[in-house]
Design a protein around this motif. Structure first.
Motif, PDB file in Angstrom:
ATOM      1  N   LYS A   1      11.208  32.929  55.766  1.00 37.19           N
ATOM      2  CA  LYS A   1      10.932  31.729  56.560  1.00 37.19           C
ATOM      3  C   LYS A   1       9.903  30.845  55.875  1.00 37.19           C
ATOM      4  CE  LYS A   1      12.022  33.753  61.079  1.00 37.19           C
ATOM      5  NZ  LYS A   1      11.468  34.176  62.390  1.00 37.19           N
TER       6      LYS A   1
ATOM      7  N   ALA B   1      19.568  26.671  56.270  1.00 37.52           N
ATOM      8  CA  ALA B   1      18.559  25.624  56.084  1.00 37.52           C
ATOM      9  C   ALA B   1      19.225  24.343  55.628  1.00 37.52           C
ATOM     10  CB  ALA B   1      17.496  26.064  55.064  1.00 37.52           C
TER      11      ALA B   1
ATOM     12  N   VAL C   1      20.105  33.200  55.799  1.00 33.57           N
ATOM     13  CA  VAL C   1      19.184  32.060  55.882  1.00 33.57           C
ATOM     14  C   VAL C   1      20.014  30.784  56.000  1.00 33.57           C
ATOM     15  CG1 VAL C   1      17.339  30.767  54.747  1.00 33.57           C
ATOM     16  CG2 VAL C   1      17.455  33.266  54.489  1.00 33.57           C
TER      17      VAL C   1
ATOM     18  N   ARG D   1      10.960  27.165  54.344  1.00 35.21           N
ATOM     19  CA  ARG D   1      10.528  26.265  55.415  1.00 35.21           C
ATOM     20  C   ARG D   1      10.801  24.806  55.044  1.00 35.21           C
ATOM     21  NH1 ARG D   1       6.160  23.111  56.657  1.00 35.21           N
ATOM     22  NH2 ARG D   1       5.693  22.894  58.875  1.00 35.21           N
TER      23      ARG D   1
ATOM     24  N   PRO E   1      11.785  39.049  56.432  1.00 36.32           N
ATOM     25  CA  PRO E   1      12.151  37.787  57.087  1.00 36.32           C
ATOM     26  C   PRO E   1      11.014  36.771  57.189  1.00 36.32           C
ATOM     27  CG  PRO E   1      12.075  39.616  58.655  1.00 36.32           C
ATOM     28  CD  PRO E   1      12.008  40.217  57.297  1.00 36.32           C
ATOM     29  N   ASP E   2       9.789  37.229  57.409  1.00 38.57           N
ATOM     30  CA  ASP E   2       8.678  36.266  57.528  1.00 38.57           C
ATOM     31  C   ASP E   2       8.450  35.519  56.221  1.00 38.57           C
ATOM     32  OD1 ASP E   2       8.305  36.930  60.158  1.00 38.57           O
ATOM     33  OD2 ASP E   2       6.611  38.279  59.798  1.00 38.57           O
TER      34      ASP E   2
ATOM     35  N   TYR F   1      19.625  39.331  54.768  1.00 36.72           N
ATOM     36  CA  TYR F   1      19.338  38.342  55.810  1.00 36.72           C
ATOM     37  C   TYR F   1      20.169  37.092  55.549  1.00 36.72           C
ATOM     38  CZ  TYR F   1      15.388  41.166  57.310  1.00 36.72           C
ATOM     39  OH  TYR F   1      14.615  42.193  57.782  1.00 36.72           O
TER      40      TYR F   1
ATOM     41  N   THR G   1      14.597  26.051  59.206  1.00 37.32           N
ATOM     42  CA  THR G   1      15.032  27.317  58.643  1.00 37.32           C
ATOM     43  C   THR G   1      15.287  28.347  59.732  1.00 37.32           C
ATOM     44  OG1 THR G   1      13.719  26.859  56.664  1.00 37.32           O
ATOM     45  CG2 THR G   1      14.424  29.134  57.015  1.00 37.32           C
ATOM     46  N   LYS G   2      16.435  28.983  59.640  1.00 41.82           N
ATOM     47  CA  LYS G   2      16.799  30.045  60.570  1.00 41.82           C
ATOM     48  C   LYS G   2      17.101  31.292  59.767  1.00 41.82           C
ATOM     49  CE  LYS G   2      19.935  30.945  64.452  1.00 41.82           C
ATOM     50  NZ  LYS G   2      21.080  30.381  65.234  1.00 41.82           N
ATOM     51  N   VAL G   3      16.458  32.407  60.106  1.00 38.42           N
ATOM     52  CA  VAL G   3      16.627  33.665  59.388  1.00 38.42           C
ATOM     53  C   VAL G   3      17.115  34.717  60.368  1.00 38.42           C
ATOM     54  CG1 VAL G   3      15.507  35.468  58.027  1.00 38.42           C
ATOM     55  CG2 VAL G   3      14.830  33.072  57.712  1.00 38.42           C
ATOM     56  N   GLN G   4      18.242  35.347  60.039  1.00 34.52           N
ATOM     57  CA  GLN G   4      18.822  36.351  60.914  1.00 34.52           C
ATOM     58  C   GLN G   4      19.160  37.609  60.122  1.00 34.52           C
ATOM     59  OE1 GLN G   4      21.874  33.205  61.952  1.00 34.52           O
ATOM     60  NE2 GLN G   4      21.845  34.334  63.877  1.00 34.52           N
TER      61      GLN G   4
END
Length: 272
Positions: free
Chosen positions: A159, A84, A82, A163, A155-156, A80, A177-180
């Motif tokens: 995050k 931030a 991340v 955070r 992913p949760d 993933y 925070t952005k998680v892709q």
């Protein structure tokens, strides 16, 4: 034909590195750096792969990309991306020299400690960068942040661990925070290791919502960015977690291995 195409691709990459190197020289000259200071920050003899240069050096940047892409495992599980930062760390234009990497490194390390407390043992690499933000309403500012590739955590939980508490009543964007999920590992790794000076401006979509798009950084702000990068080693911009990071850190602090060399004759064409 394949060999010719591969050669042309390498030659194009080398020409681009030479262009970026010349740009860095111009910026440092504009910032008042002396010739000896510039030579300590930027590689002029591209056949000398043993002396470490600064994060402003295009050849040093390429070295980092090669080493990390070889040593960071792409097949250890689901990766993933991340992204931030912390809106409390933004910097006024003209004050980039005050930018301290320590808070972002602590932010990444604290998030990894929270993941460990959850029972995870992630592998991860984070690259710290800073670019200019230009909001529609308000003054331009520098925004420090990091992009991290993390493997081994849902992913949760990513995050939750990464955070960032938003700034109340802020008129600027809060970089949360952005998680892709990563579907193209080489492509995303190249994005994370781009070392590119950007001017990110706010605009309104057709539906009236706010969005952001990057432009190339120019002028005195580009000079400030190059000067800041020239004051740091490329390895200082990287931090990570997991067993593979020891190998990455060791390689970044030492000379290039034979497999990392780029043809010195090819590199030397048009370097300055």
């Amino acid at each position: 034909l394949k060999a010719v195409d591969a050669y042309n691709e390498i030659y194009d990459d080398v020409k681009e590195m030479a262009r970026l190197q010349r740009r860095a020289v111009r910026s440092l000259v504009s910032s008042g750096w002396s010739g000896s200071e510039i030579s300590r920050a930027l590689q002029s003899d591209v056949s000398d792969v043993y002396e470490r240069k600064s994060a402003a050096c295009a050849y040093e940047q390429e070295r980092v990309r090669r080493i990390v892409s070889e040593l960071l495992p792409s097949d250890c599980g689901e990766w993933y991306l991340v992204t931030a930062g912390n809106p409390r760390q933004r910097i006024e234009i003209g004050q980039l020299s005050t930018f301290d990497l320590s808070p972002l490194r602590r932010q990444f390390r604290s998030a990894c400690e929270r993941l460990a407390a959850m029972g995870y043992s992630p592998i991860g690499l984070a690259v710290i960068e800073v670019h200019v933000c230009a909001p529609l309403n308000g003054e331009r500012f520098w925004e420090p942040h990091f992009h991290a590739l993390i493997c081994g955590v849902p992913p949760d939980d990513l995050k939750a661990a990464f955070r960032v508490r938003p700034v109340a009543h802020s008129t600027f964007r809060n970089r949360l925070t952005k998680v892709q999920p990563v579907t193209d590992f080489p492509g995303i790794l190249g994005y994370v290791l781009k070392f590119k000076p950007e001017d990110t401006h706010e605009y309104l979509d057709v539906d009236g919502s706010s969005n952001w798009a990057p432009n190339d950084l120019r002028g005195s702000e580009l000079d400030d960015w190059v000067a800041w990068m020239a004051g740091h080693g490329a390895a200082q911009l990287l931090t990570g977690t997991g067993m593979h990071m020891h190998s990455v850190s060791r390689a970044l602090s030492r000379e290039l291995a034979t497999s990392h060399r780029t043809n010195p004759q090819l590199l030397s064409r048009g370097a300055f």
